[in-house]
Motif scaffolding. Sequence first.
Motif, PDB file in Angstrom:
ATOM      1  N   ASP A 173       0.858  -1.178   0.000  1.00  0.00           N
ATOM      2  CA  ASP A 173       0.000   0.000   0.000  1.00  0.00           C
ATOM      3  C   ASP A 173       0.902   1.239   0.000  1.00  0.00           C
ATOM      4  O   ASP A 173       1.766   1.383   0.871  1.00  0.00           O
ATOM      5  CB  ASP A 173      -0.890  -0.022   1.242  1.00  0.00           C
ATOM      6  CG  ASP A 173      -1.851   1.157   1.328  1.00  0.00           C
ATOM      7  OD1 ASP A 173      -1.439   2.293   1.052  1.00  0.00           O
ATOM      8  OD2 ASP A 173      -3.016   0.929   1.704  1.00  0.00           O
ATOM      9  N   ALA A 188      -4.061   3.140   3.675  1.00  0.00           N
ATOM     10  CA  ALA A 188      -5.326   2.447   3.918  1.00  0.00           C
ATOM     11  C   ALA A 188      -5.110   1.182   4.738  1.00  0.00           C
ATOM     12  O   ALA A 188      -5.939   0.824   5.582  1.00  0.00           O
ATOM     13  CB  ALA A 188      -6.009   2.101   2.597  1.00  0.00           C
ATOM     14  N   MET A 216      -6.921   5.004   6.521  1.00  0.00           N
ATOM     15  CA  MET A 216      -7.049   6.285   5.850  1.00  0.00           C
ATOM     16  C   MET A 216      -7.298   7.431   6.836  1.00  0.00           C
ATOM     17  O   MET A 216      -7.363   7.239   8.047  1.00  0.00           O
ATOM     18  CB  MET A 216      -8.132   6.219   4.773  1.00  0.00           C
ATOM     19  CG  MET A 216      -7.804   5.273   3.640  1.00  0.00           C
ATOM     20  SD  MET A 216      -9.043   5.227   2.317  1.00  0.00           S
ATOM     21  CE  MET A 216     -10.270   4.129   3.003  1.00  0.00           C
ATOM     22  N   SER A 262     -21.235   3.153   5.132  1.00  0.00           N
ATOM     23  CA  SER A 262     -20.522   2.606   3.975  1.00  0.00           C
ATOM     24  C   SER A 262     -21.541   2.358   2.871  1.00  0.00           C
ATOM     25  O   SER A 262     -22.562   1.689   3.092  1.00  0.00           O
ATOM     26  CB  SER A 262     -19.820   1.295   4.361  1.00  0.00           C
ATOM     27  OG  SER A 262     -19.267   0.663   3.227  1.00  0.00           O
ATOM     28  N   ASN A 272     -17.375   0.448  -6.736  1.00  0.00           N
ATOM     29  CA  ASN A 272     -17.083   1.645  -5.959  1.00  0.00           C
ATOM     30  C   ASN A 272     -17.598   1.505  -4.530  1.00  0.00           C
ATOM     31  O   ASN A 272     -18.514   0.729  -4.243  1.00  0.00           O
ATOM     32  CB  ASN A 272     -17.748   2.869  -6.592  1.00  0.00           C
ATOM     33  CG  ASN A 272     -17.509   2.956  -8.077  1.00  0.00           C
ATOM     34  OD1 ASN A 272     -16.522   3.505  -8.521  1.00  0.00           O
ATOM     35  ND2 ASN A 272     -18.421   2.387  -8.869  1.00  0.00           N
ATOM     36  N   ALA A 295     -14.298   9.182   2.265  1.00  0.00           N
ATOM     37  CA  ALA A 295     -13.369   8.440   1.400  1.00  0.00           C
ATOM     38  C   ALA A 295     -14.135   7.826   0.237  1.00  0.00           C
ATOM     39  O   ALA A 295     -15.326   7.506   0.346  1.00  0.00           O
ATOM     40  CB  ALA A 295     -12.650   7.344   2.180  1.00  0.00           C
ATOM     41  N   TYR A 296     -13.404   7.650  -0.869  1.00  0.00           N
ATOM     42  CA  TYR A 296     -13.928   6.958  -2.049  1.00  0.00           C
ATOM     43  C   TYR A 296     -12.933   5.864  -2.417  1.00  0.00           C
ATOM     44  O   TYR A 296     -11.726   6.115  -2.510  1.00  0.00           O
ATOM     45  CB  TYR A 296     -14.103   7.925  -3.205  1.00  0.00           C
ATOM     46  CG  TYR A 296     -14.370   7.257  -4.542  1.00  0.00           C
ATOM     47  CD1 TYR A 296     -15.581   6.618  -4.798  1.00  0.00           C
ATOM     48  CD2 TYR A 296     -13.393   7.254  -5.537  1.00  0.00           C
ATOM     49  CE1 TYR A 296     -15.814   5.995  -6.019  1.00  0.00           C
ATOM     50  CE2 TYR A 296     -13.619   6.646  -6.755  1.00  0.00           C
ATOM     51  CZ  TYR A 296     -14.827   6.014  -6.989  1.00  0.00           C
ATOM     52  OH  TYR A 296     -15.056   5.389  -8.195  1.00  0.00           O
ATOM     53  N   ASP A 297     -13.454   4.661  -2.614  1.00  0.00           N
ATOM     54  CA  ASP A 297     -12.621   3.500  -2.923  1.00  0.00           C
ATOM     55  C   ASP A 297     -13.112   2.888  -4.230  1.00  0.00           C
ATOM     56  O   ASP A 297     -14.313   2.600  -4.379  1.00  0.00           O
ATOM     57  CB  ASP A 297     -12.752   2.473  -1.787  1.00  0.00           C
ATOM     58  CG  ASP A 297     -11.537   1.587  -1.645  1.00  0.00           C
ATOM     59  OD1 ASP A 297     -10.654   1.645  -2.516  1.00  0.00           O
ATOM     60  OD2 ASP A 297     -11.466   0.819  -0.669  1.00  0.00           O
ATOM     61  N   TYR A 298     -12.188   2.715  -5.182  1.00  0.00           N
ATOM     62  CA  TYR A 298     -12.535   2.099  -6.466  1.00  0.00           C
ATOM     63  C   TYR A 298     -11.718   0.829  -6.638  1.00  0.00           C
ATOM     64  O   TYR A 298     -10.478   0.863  -6.597  1.00  0.00           O
ATOM     65  CB  TYR A 298     -12.263   3.045  -7.632  1.00  0.00           C
ATOM     66  CG  TYR A 298     -12.558   2.413  -8.976  1.00  0.00           C
ATOM     67  CD1 TYR A 298     -13.870   2.155  -9.361  1.00  0.00           C
ATOM     68  CD2 TYR A 298     -11.533   2.046  -9.838  1.00  0.00           C
ATOM     69  CE1 TYR A 298     -14.153   1.558 -10.582  1.00  0.00           C
ATOM     70  CE2 TYR A 298     -11.800   1.458 -11.057  1.00  0.00           C
ATOM     71  CZ  TYR A 298     -13.117   1.198 -11.421  1.00  0.00           C
ATOM     72  OH  TYR A 298     -13.392   0.595 -12.626  1.00  0.00           O
ATOM     73  N   ASP A 307      -7.120  -1.879  -5.354  1.00  0.00           N
ATOM     74  CA  ASP A 307      -8.035  -0.746  -5.319  1.00  0.00           C
ATOM     75  C   ASP A 307      -7.263   0.564  -5.261  1.00  0.00           C
ATOM     76  O   ASP A 307      -6.112   0.627  -4.826  1.00  0.00           O
ATOM     77  CB  ASP A 307      -9.011  -0.848  -4.143  1.00  0.00           C
ATOM     78  CG  ASP A 307      -8.313  -0.857  -2.794  1.00  0.00           C
ATOM     79  OD1 ASP A 307      -7.348  -1.631  -2.632  1.00  0.00           O
ATOM     80  OD2 ASP A 307      -8.722  -0.100  -1.885  1.00  0.00           O
ATOM     81  N   TYR A 324      -7.785   4.511  -3.781  1.00  0.00           N
ATOM     82  CA  TYR A 324      -8.614   5.192  -2.788  1.00  0.00           C
ATOM     83  C   TYR A 324      -8.210   6.655  -2.667  1.00  0.00           C
ATOM     84  O   TYR A 324      -7.075   7.051  -2.951  1.00  0.00           O
ATOM     85  CB  TYR A 324      -8.506   4.496  -1.424  1.00  0.00           C
ATOM     86  CG  TYR A 324      -7.089   4.373  -0.917  1.00  0.00           C
ATOM     87  CD1 TYR A 324      -6.471   5.422  -0.242  1.00  0.00           C
ATOM     88  CD2 TYR A 324      -6.347   3.215  -1.134  1.00  0.00           C
ATOM     89  CE1 TYR A 324      -5.167   5.326   0.196  1.00  0.00           C
ATOM     90  CE2 TYR A 324      -5.046   3.089  -0.693  1.00  0.00           C
ATOM     91  CZ  TYR A 324      -4.464   4.159  -0.017  1.00  0.00           C
ATOM     92  OH  TYR A 324      -3.161   4.063   0.407  1.00  0.00           O
ATOM     93  N   ALA A 337      -9.111   9.942   0.226  1.00  0.00           N
ATOM     94  CA  ALA A 337      -9.753  10.236   1.508  1.00  0.00           C
ATOM     95  C   ALA A 337      -9.360  11.621   1.993  1.00  0.00           C
ATOM     96  O   ALA A 337      -8.279  12.134   1.669  1.00  0.00           O
ATOM     97  CB  ALA A 337      -9.368   9.186   2.553  1.00  0.00           C
TER      98      ALA A 337
END
Length: 331
Positions: free
Chosen positions: A31, A53, A134, A251, A257, A282-285, A292, A294, A296
């Motif tokens: 990460d 993360a 995050m 969540s 996503n 936060a946004y996680d794809y 993934d 992310y 945040a």
Amino acid sequence: MNKSTIGLALLAACSTSAMAQSSVSIYGIVDAGLVRESGGPDGAVTNISSGIASGSRLGFKGKEDLGGGLSAVFGLEAAFNADTGASGQGGVLFGRQAFVGLNGKFGAVTLGRQYTPYYKTLRDIGDPFGAVSMAGRSGNLFATNTRANNMVEYVSPVFAGLRADLAWAPGEVAGDSARSRQLGGSVGYAAGPLTIQLAHHRIENPTATDRTRNTLVSANYAFKPVTVYASYAVNKGPAAADSKDMLAGVSIPFGANKLLFSHVRHNDDTAANNDARQWGVAYDYFLSKRTDIYIAYAVIDNRNGAAFRVGNATDTGTGDKAFNLGLRHNF
């Protein structure tokens, strides 16, 4: 068939049987990403960081079938910094986890450096960010009591939706077993969309004359697909530790996503009244099941001289605001 052929056949059969009864897995996380922190006394700082993360790690876990439903288990997990290649956890080889134990119908008993029941409650039940993930992590304001050395842990089997988790970690001080001792436990209930868990953790000081106590109740409810989270903690100890913490979060997964939101409040019960509020998003794809991207952001409103900082999975932070952009791969 001659004796040599028979011997080889028996050896192969035995080897196959042993392999079927034992297993060892290698796993890990890499990460890394960009961290921008501001609001600190020394000004803003921009870093390429590791473990934003999730802490970057290399792990080994194994299980051996001993028969009769009993198995031996072990776990070894080392931390490293993906940005520099250096060891994490202060250079301790298996600083994330190092334990061995037995698993059976009675539950599981493990010994070594392990996650506490309190931490697992906040991480798994009560925080959409996972307690230390995050910028929006609850661990910026909540006590986390993440790990304990020398810990003996018992986790019960699930009965009617209930499970108990008990832990004891002696301080290993000659002449007084209470010095630097840690005690903890949790009891949880899960049924359908509801999960709720109560946890407690106690740490004796090095002279066994005072102690810090953290009591936590965490819950989440899955509305499909949205899951809402709530946590409430009461902290007692030396005067500066008396406080109450609260979290509300959500969540929202959709396709590949996921959106995360949380609000955390720290109410200081001492005369100083060093309160704080945190907002995190936060946004996680997910590029795949293992990889993934992310992003945040979190900000803390410190009051009356409080000095809480926005950190992430492996960084305690330098200021009251932080932005994260990173990539995480599981293997």
